[in-house]
Every structure is written in C-alpha cells, then in structure tokens.
Design a protein around this motif. Structure first.
Motif, PDB file in Angstrom:
ATOM      1  N   GLU A 113     -13.520  -4.399  -1.405  1.00 45.82           N
ATOM      2  CA  GLU A 113     -12.892  -5.334  -0.765  1.00 45.82           C
ATOM      3  C   GLU A 113     -13.741  -5.201   0.679  1.00 45.82           C
ATOM      4  O   GLU A 113     -14.275  -4.517   0.851  1.00 45.82           O
ATOM      5  CB  GLU A 113     -11.336  -4.879  -0.531  1.00 45.82           C
ATOM      6  CG  GLU A 113     -11.291  -3.510   0.200  1.00 45.82           C
ATOM      7  CD  GLU A 113      -9.817  -3.667   1.017  1.00 45.82           C
ATOM      8  OE1 GLU A 113      -9.417  -4.505   1.334  1.00 45.82           O
ATOM      9  OE2 GLU A 113      -9.538  -2.666   1.380  1.00 45.82           O
ATOM     10  N   LYS A 277      -7.718 -10.792  -0.207  1.00 41.73           N
ATOM     11  CA  LYS A 277      -8.443 -10.622  -1.387  1.00 41.73           C
ATOM     12  C   LYS A 277      -8.340 -11.908  -2.477  1.00 41.73           C
ATOM     13  O   LYS A 277      -9.458 -12.259  -2.880  1.00 41.73           O
ATOM     14  CB  LYS A 277      -7.293  -9.831  -2.295  1.00 41.73           C
ATOM     15  CG  LYS A 277      -7.660  -8.190  -2.094  1.00 41.73           C
ATOM     16  CD  LYS A 277      -6.779  -7.548  -1.349  1.00 41.73           C
ATOM     17  CE  LYS A 277      -7.164  -6.089  -1.248  1.00 41.73           C
ATOM     18  NZ  LYS A 277      -6.591  -5.491   0.105  1.00 41.73           N
ATOM     19  N   LYS A 335      -3.933  -7.198  -7.467  1.00 44.01           N
ATOM     20  CA  LYS A 335      -3.753  -6.920  -6.163  1.00 44.01           C
ATOM     21  C   LYS A 335      -3.033  -8.087  -5.562  1.00 44.01           C
ATOM     22  O   LYS A 335      -3.366  -9.228  -5.625  1.00 44.01           O
ATOM     23  CB  LYS A 335      -5.218  -6.815  -5.421  1.00 44.01           C
ATOM     24  CG  LYS A 335      -6.195  -5.816  -6.123  1.00 44.01           C
ATOM     25  CD  LYS A 335      -7.242  -5.587  -5.427  1.00 44.01           C
ATOM     26  CE  LYS A 335      -8.029  -4.529  -5.864  1.00 44.01           C
ATOM     27  NZ  LYS A 335      -9.330  -4.321  -4.998  1.00 44.01           N
ATOM     28  N   GLY A 341      -3.383   0.190   1.372  1.00 38.92           N
ATOM     29  CA  GLY A 341      -3.320   0.934   0.310  1.00 38.92           C
ATOM     30  C   GLY A 341      -1.841   1.016  -0.467  1.00 38.92           C
ATOM     31  O   GLY A 341      -1.091   0.609   0.207  1.00 38.92           O
ATOM     32  N   TYR A 346      -1.992  -0.651 -11.678  1.00 39.46           N
ATOM     33  CA  TYR A 346      -2.985   0.089 -12.651  1.00 39.46           C
ATOM     34  C   TYR A 346      -2.447   0.178 -14.080  1.00 39.46           C
ATOM     35  O   TYR A 346      -1.101   0.329 -14.139  1.00 39.46           O
ATOM     36  CB  TYR A 346      -3.536   1.421 -11.887  1.00 39.46           C
ATOM     37  CG  TYR A 346      -4.108   1.120 -10.596  1.00 39.46           C
ATOM     38  CD1 TYR A 346      -5.433   0.815 -10.548  1.00 39.46           C
ATOM     39  CD2 TYR A 346      -3.212   1.451  -9.431  1.00 39.46           C
ATOM     40  CE1 TYR A 346      -5.983   0.564  -9.253  1.00 39.46           C
ATOM     41  CE2 TYR A 346      -3.801   1.159  -8.402  1.00 39.46           C
ATOM     42  CZ  TYR A 346      -5.086   0.801  -8.079  1.00 39.46           C
ATOM     43  OH  TYR A 346      -5.930   0.794  -6.904  1.00 39.46           O
TER      44      TYR A 346
HETATM   45  P1  ADP Z   1      -6.373  -2.167   0.120  1.00 39.73           P
HETATM   46  O1  ADP Z   1      -6.429  -3.069   0.922  1.00 39.73           O
HETATM   47  O2  ADP Z   1      -4.781  -1.763   0.177  1.00 39.73           O
HETATM   48  O3  ADP Z   1      -7.034  -1.045   0.853  1.00 39.73           O
HETATM   49  P2  ADP Z   1      -8.081  -2.156  -2.130  1.00 39.73           P
HETATM   50  O4  ADP Z   1      -8.518  -3.407  -2.784  1.00 39.73           O
HETATM   51  O5  ADP Z   1      -9.141  -1.349  -0.959  1.00 39.73           O
HETATM   52  O6  ADP Z   1      -7.017  -2.540  -1.188  1.00 39.73           O
HETATM   53  O7  ADP Z   1      -7.472  -0.952  -3.077  1.00 39.73           O
HETATM   54  C1  ADP Z   1      -7.113   0.146  -2.754  1.00 39.73           C
HETATM   55  C2  ADP Z   1      -7.838   1.338  -3.627  1.00 39.73           C
HETATM   56  O8  ADP Z   1      -7.713   0.971  -4.868  1.00 39.73           O
HETATM   57  C3  ADP Z   1      -9.167   1.264  -3.214  1.00 39.73           C
HETATM   58  O9  ADP Z   1      -9.884   2.029  -1.995  1.00 39.73           O
HETATM   59  C4  ADP Z   1      -9.799   1.824  -4.658  1.00 39.73           C
HETATM   60  O10 ADP Z   1      -9.481   3.577  -4.558  1.00 39.73           O
HETATM   61  C5  ADP Z   1      -8.689   1.458  -5.571  1.00 39.73           C
HETATM   62  N1  ADP Z   1      -9.317   0.197  -6.224  1.00 39.73           N
HETATM   63  C6  ADP Z   1      -9.319  -0.912  -5.842  1.00 39.73           C
HETATM   64  N2  ADP Z   1      -9.875  -1.919  -6.534  1.00 39.73           N
HETATM   65  C7  ADP Z   1     -10.299  -1.104  -7.802  1.00 39.73           C
HETATM   66  C8  ADP Z   1     -10.889  -1.541  -8.801  1.00 39.73           C
HETATM   67  N3  ADP Z   1     -11.491  -2.993  -9.211  1.00 39.73           N
HETATM   68  N4  ADP Z   1     -11.409  -0.661  -9.706  1.00 39.73           N
HETATM   69  C9  ADP Z   1     -10.882   0.631  -9.546  1.00 39.73           C
HETATM   70  N5  ADP Z   1     -10.203   1.021  -8.291  1.00 39.73           N
HETATM   71  C10 ADP Z   1      -9.999   0.142  -7.396  1.00 39.73           C
END
Ligand code: ADP
Ligand code: MG
Length: 447
Positions: A113, A277, A335, A341, A346
C-alpha cells in the motif's frame, strides 16, 4: 548456552511495541534498490492523482456511497479544492512492499500500500536501530559475519522536508503543529522530529488533538491558521486516518479548518484520498498509470510491483472477483478503506465475509487483493514485557520514505528519503507495530 538466552539488559529499548528484532533480515539487494528508485516517481504519481478531482471523485464514488468516513473526507476535499489557500502541497509518505516468493521463480517485489497520512517509524529507525544492532552484534556475536545494512537518514530527511515547508510559509513567528490523537502514546516516533526541528532549524512545534484544535483554532483574515493565538505554517497529521479519531463533528470541523487555512497540510485531504486502497486498485487498471505518469520507464518499473487488485463493485467484474475469492480464499486479502492495521480479512474469513456482503452494496467499499507469500527467515526477537529473546520464523515488510513539496507548479523537493523495515512472525497476517504483531528490524542486503 546460546548467548540470546541470557539477554536481559536491553528491555528498555522500546516502549511502544511488544517485539523488537535483534538481527537483520536478509533482503535481496536488487529488490531493495528497485523500491528506492521508483519512489520519486511514486511521489509525482500521488501528487498528480491528488490534483485530479474528477478522477478521485469518479474512482471513489461507489466507496463514498457506502462508507461514511471516505464520504466526509470527500466532502472536505470538494469544499476546498476550488479555493485552496495552502502555501505548499506537502507530503511525507511511505510505500510498503513485501517480497513475493512463488515456487519455481525468483523473488519479486510487491507493493502492499501507499501510506499518505501519518506514515510512521522513521524517527524510531534512524540511528537507534543501527546502534542497537551494532551493540548486539559486537557484544554477543563478535564472530558473526559482517552485515550490509544500507545507510538511512530518514529522520533527517523527513525533518528537512518540514523545515523547508515551514520556510516557504515565510513567517519567523510561525510554528509547526503536530496533530495527534487524544492521549497519544506513540510519542517516541514524533519527539525526535520535534527536537531536530528546534535544534537544527529553530522551528518550534506545538501539539494538539483534533478536539483541542476545534476549540483553540481559528482562521485569521488571510486564512492564517491561529491556534491559541500562534500562527501555524505547517500541520503535520499523526492522526486523522481512522473513523475513531473523529468521534464527533468537532474533529471534522478541525480537519476542515486546517484544510481551509494557508498552512501547508501534511497531508492535504486530496493526498489522503489518493492513498486509499480503492485508488490503489484503480491505478492497476490498464492505461490509468499512464494517465498520471508520462515517463514510460517509470510506468513499467512501478507496474512490476503491482499485485493483482480487484474491484468489488456491483457489476460483472466484481462478481467475477468474488467467485474467484470464494473458491480460493487463501489466495486473497479483502481490504476496506482503512489505515492503521487490523482491518483486513484473510483465509477463511475472506469467504465468510464475502458471502455475507456479496448481495449488498456494502461490498463496494472494499477491494480484493492477491495475497503475497513472503519468504520466511529465522531471526532473533526480543519480547518486551516478558523480557526474553527467542528465535522466530519471520517475514518482513519494507517501507520507503517519500518526501515531496510543491509550491504552485514548482516542485521544491522530491526525494526518496530512506526506509524502515518491519518483520513479523511468519504465522501472523499483519505487521502492525502498535497492534503488537510486528517488530522493527533492519535489512542486510544480499545478492
Ligand atoms: P493498513 O492500512 O491497515 O496498514 P495494509 O494494506 O498495509 O493496511 O495491510 C496491513 C497488513 O496486512 C500489511 O502490513 C501486511 O502485513 C498485510 N497484508 C496486506 N496486504 C497483503 C497481501 N496482499 N498479502 C499478504 N499480506 C498482506
Ligand atoms: Mg499498512
């Protein structure tokens, strides 16, 4: 006995997280360099997206209809976009990446992201992490092989960005405002920035929550932002990215007040929306990246880091994405438009959640992303509170700092400013530090 079974002395190094890595994560040099090289192009990309009101409004239309938080941000953006008085457009952002390792092919870099608001951990990383790792190595592992930790000046560069934005405001009497949570606990990541602003640049910092701002802030005759009578040149948001941070209309009023003012907002609401997102998903649609970036090499280079991201809108494309995810939920992540976080779905929760919303319009507020499968490495981790060190199988996530400053059409600063690395136990899904899942770490570059 293994040396790490007797480490008791470094408990006090972290006050905000549950875990702290003590050994560097082996990270492929080429992927690390790739992430760094594209950052200035990403800065320009986000800037271009944030200025395209029509694109943001079209892209976020279905989200706005189903998500109050994004709707309220969009309302502020709409109000201010044609009458923007901010001295500079100023952004401190962080692009996050994971390594994807599919069987039979080499590792690739995948963007997770773009954080355009309250991107953190830079002040916690620079110097402190190198000092800690070097202490652990020389004190406990003197015969271990040399590590190759890339130099990192992220705190200095981020602070320099704030200082330049402050200078552009051209008032010696003005200050920088750090907008923080009520009862902020993550002070260790902002105090070093405050100290550096003062010791190096003689720029004073004041802290206010959005609620305090709503009571103590007002606009002067030239739309100066005045807080308890002090003029603010730059607002640096360390809050404001999550609905809980706006419990009443007062906090929204405070956000609008800042956005309307002459102070440079880091970030503007447009930048915050550009980091959603949903926008990330829209940028993966063929032809869209080209619309915002005319450097074809940069487009190609950025695109290789994109994982598959799919719209969940109420149409054939959204239905197709849902069908695929229901068949193989472990291959996807769902998402919402949230930061900080703990909000994603998942594994079997993907299936349960999508089955629950597939026949409602609510699904339009979410996106679906290919799940990245990062390589696992053993590392040593200190469990704070328990005061023990254990070997843990870890995966890591790299964050690259981008600092960008534009005054009207003149770009005053566009830099890649360093990095952070967080790792987490291979068995957990997310890497949130405050949430207690992740540890600050450092990369050691390997071929
Ligand atoms: P946020 O804005 O809540 O931080 P993220 O998109 O960064 O949202 O997702 C949070 C966490 O989830 C990430 O830091 C990563 O550890 C895990 N994550 C997010 N997207 C993926 C993905 N496509 N595959 C595996 N893990 C993911
Ligand atoms: Mg994140």
């Amino acid at each position: 006995m293994e040396w790490w079974k007797d480490v008791k002395a470094i408990e006090s190094i972290r006050d905000f997280a549950l875990l702290q890595a003590l050994t560097p994560f082996k990270f492929p040099t080429q992927l690390f360099q790739h992430a760094r090289t594209i950052q200035t192009h990403i800065n320009l990309l986000v800037d271009a997206v944030s200025q395209d009101y029509q694109f943001l409004s079209d892209t976020l239309k279905s989200v706005v209809a189903n998500d109050d938080f994004t709707r309220r941000l969009m309302e502020i953006h709409k109000k201010v976009t044609s009458d923007n008085k901010q001295t500079c457009t100023f952004s401190i952002q962080r692009s996050d990446y994971m390594i994807d390792k599919k069987p039979g092919v080499g590792p690739t870099l995948k963007q997770i992201e773009m954080n355009t608001i309250a991107a953190s951990c830079f002040a916690l990383t620079q110097d402190k992490m190198e000092n800690l790792f070097s202490f652990v190595r020389s004190r406990f592992q003197p015969s271990s092989e040399n590590s190759s930790i890339p130099p990192n000046k992220c705190l200095d560069i981020l602070t320099e960005g704030i200082a330049i934005a402050w200078k552009e405001y051209a008032s010696d009497k003005s200050c920088v405002l750090f907008a923080i949570d009520e009862g902020e606990t993550n002070i260790y990541d902002s105090r070093p920035i405050e100290f550096l602003l003062w010791t190096k640049y003689k720029i004073p910092v004041i802290y206010r929550s959005l609620l305090e701002l709503s009571k103590q802030g007002r606009l002067g005759p030239q739309r100066e932002l005045l807080v308890s009578g002090q003029e603010v040149a730059v607002v640096y948001f360390r809050t404001g990215y999550s609905p809980e941070q706006y419990p009443t209309d007062k906090e929204w009023d405070a956000r609008l007040l800042c956005e309307m003012s002459r102070a440079s907002n880091c970030p503007s609401v447009g930048y915050q929306l550009a980091g959603t997102k949903k926008v990330q998903q829209a940028l993966t649609v063929p032809g869209i990246l080209e619309k915002f970036c005319d450097d074809s090499d940069a487009v190609a280079s950025i695109r290789t880091t994109f994982a598959g991201i799919y719209s969940l809108e109420n149409n054939a494309e959204g239905d197709w994405a849902i069908e695929r995810a229901l068949k193989n939920p472990a291959d996807f992540v769902v998402k919402p438009q949230r930061e900080g976080g703990g909000n994603n779905f998942y594994d079997d929760d993907v299936r349960i959640f999508l089955e629950g919303i597939r026949h409602t319009s609510e699904r339009e507020a979410y996106i679906l992303m290919d799940r990245v499968h990062p390589p696992v490495q053993p590392g040593l981790v200190l469990w704070l509170g328990k005061n023990i060190v254990t070997p843990v199988d870890l995966t890591c996530e790299l964050g690259i700092l981008g600092v960008f400053l534009r005054k009207q059409s003149e770009v005053m600063m566009n830099v890649e400013g360093g990095y952070i690395l967080r790792s987490k136990s291979a068995t957990t899904n997310e890497v949130g530090l405050n949430a207690g899942f992740g540890a600050l770490d450092l990369p050691t570059l390997v071929s």
